[in-house]
Design an enzyme around this catalytic site. Structure first.
Site, PDB file in Angstrom:
ATOM      1  N   GLY A 224      -9.808  -5.551  -0.731  1.00 59.15           N
ATOM      2  CA  GLY A 224     -10.770  -4.569  -0.615  1.00 59.15           C
ATOM      3  C   GLY A 224     -10.907  -3.781  -1.846  1.00 59.15           C
ATOM      4  O   GLY A 224     -10.602  -4.351  -2.883  1.00 59.15           O
TER       5      GLY A 224
ATOM      6  N   ALA B  12      -5.979  -8.366   3.275  1.00 56.52           N
ATOM      7  CA  ALA B  12      -7.249  -8.744   2.586  1.00 56.52           C
ATOM      8  C   ALA B  12      -7.613  -7.893   1.332  1.00 56.52           C
ATOM      9  O   ALA B  12      -6.764  -7.055   1.005  1.00 56.52           O
ATOM     10  CB  ALA B  12      -8.474  -8.577   3.833  1.00 56.52           C
TER      11      ALA B  12
ATOM     12  N   GLU C 117       7.455   5.244  -3.677  1.00 57.26           N
ATOM     13  CA  GLU C 117       7.692   4.866  -5.189  1.00 57.26           C
ATOM     14  C   GLU C 117       8.686   3.527  -5.112  1.00 57.26           C
ATOM     15  O   GLU C 117       9.590   3.312  -4.136  1.00 57.26           O
ATOM     16  CB  GLU C 117       8.615   6.247  -5.745  1.00 57.26           C
ATOM     17  CG  GLU C 117       7.658   7.379  -5.640  1.00 57.26           C
ATOM     18  CD  GLU C 117       8.292   8.338  -6.978  1.00 57.26           C
ATOM     19  OE1 GLU C 117       9.294   8.703  -7.064  1.00 57.26           O
ATOM     20  OE2 GLU C 117       7.193   8.799  -7.543  1.00 57.26           O
TER      21      GLU C 117
ATOM     22  N   HIS D  58       0.736  -1.248   0.194  1.00 55.77           N
ATOM     23  CA  HIS D  58       0.005  -0.152  -0.020  1.00 55.77           C
ATOM     24  C   HIS D  58       0.967   1.429  -0.034  1.00 55.77           C
ATOM     25  O   HIS D  58       0.562   2.145  -0.743  1.00 55.77           O
ATOM     26  CB  HIS D  58      -0.891   0.063   1.100  1.00 55.77           C
ATOM     27  CG  HIS D  58      -1.964   1.215   1.147  1.00 55.77           C
ATOM     28  ND1 HIS D  58      -1.546   2.520   1.627  1.00 55.77           N
ATOM     29  CD2 HIS D  58      -3.264   1.165   0.757  1.00 55.77           C
ATOM     30  CE1 HIS D  58      -2.740   3.295   1.374  1.00 55.77           C
ATOM     31  NE2 HIS D  58      -3.584   2.491   0.664  1.00 55.77           N
TER      32      HIS D  58
END
Lengths: 121, 121
Positions: free
Chosen positions: A75, A73, A47, A11
């Protein structure tokens, strides 16, 4: 150059320390698969982007690329944003087969390891 | 009622399916530690909140509660938001010792399991 590449896709966060576990996973994947080109890419804040990582792997000669999401998970990001990113990267690099793996949190071995850790002293 | 409780604390998402891995981890923790009360709580979008989960565990008689974040890494949520939630819960339940564990992504066993999965065929 390896014809196979693995991109660990995380993320990302504003805090640079956030990337430490992802880099540890990358180092361990590289030990397990010394024949494969391993890199880390991020959805936000950090990055390279997934597009940049795919560009780099393709430029280095990768013909098969596996994107492994370091997510607990699946989503909205994994169901919508990431497939769109993969589709765009695949269109740009038709000679490199790009595969999106299931998120790590859906792997039985990872679930088990999380449970052992959580159960621990 | 168990005097020890483990709360698996996950980010949460709008998609109900998102919680599946967290519930799988909870079921496996419960198998590993049948003596302990195990529950799942969420930061956003899903219920119960961490505060609700701590209230429930304390009401059921927990005297020691371990909060295990099901996060890949430690960013702003874990460095700021969650310690504040823990502090508030601890102030509300002085008879229950509440401990915040490191995120699962910082555990060597979890790092290894993620690497094995990512390296796999």
């Amino acid at each position: 150059m390896s014809q196979e590449a693995i991109v660990l896709f995380a993320h990302g966060a504003r805090d640079p320390e956030w990337a430490v576990p992802a880099r540890q996973v990358a180092a361990e994947v590289q030990r397990l698969r010394p024949d494969v080109s391993v890199s880390v890419a991020f959805l936000e804040f950090m990055e390279p982007t997934l597009a940049d990582a795919v560009d780099a792997a393709a430029a280095a000669g990768a013909r098969a690329l596996r994107v492994v999401p370091l997510f607990v998970a699946r989503g909205g990001h994994l169901k919508k944003d990431v497939p769109a990113l993969i589709e765009a990267a695949q269109a740009k690099h038709p000679d490199c087969r790009i595969e999106l793996a299931a998120v790590v949190g859906e792997d039985a071995g990872v679930v088990h390891a999380m449970a052992v850790y959580a159960a621990g002293a």
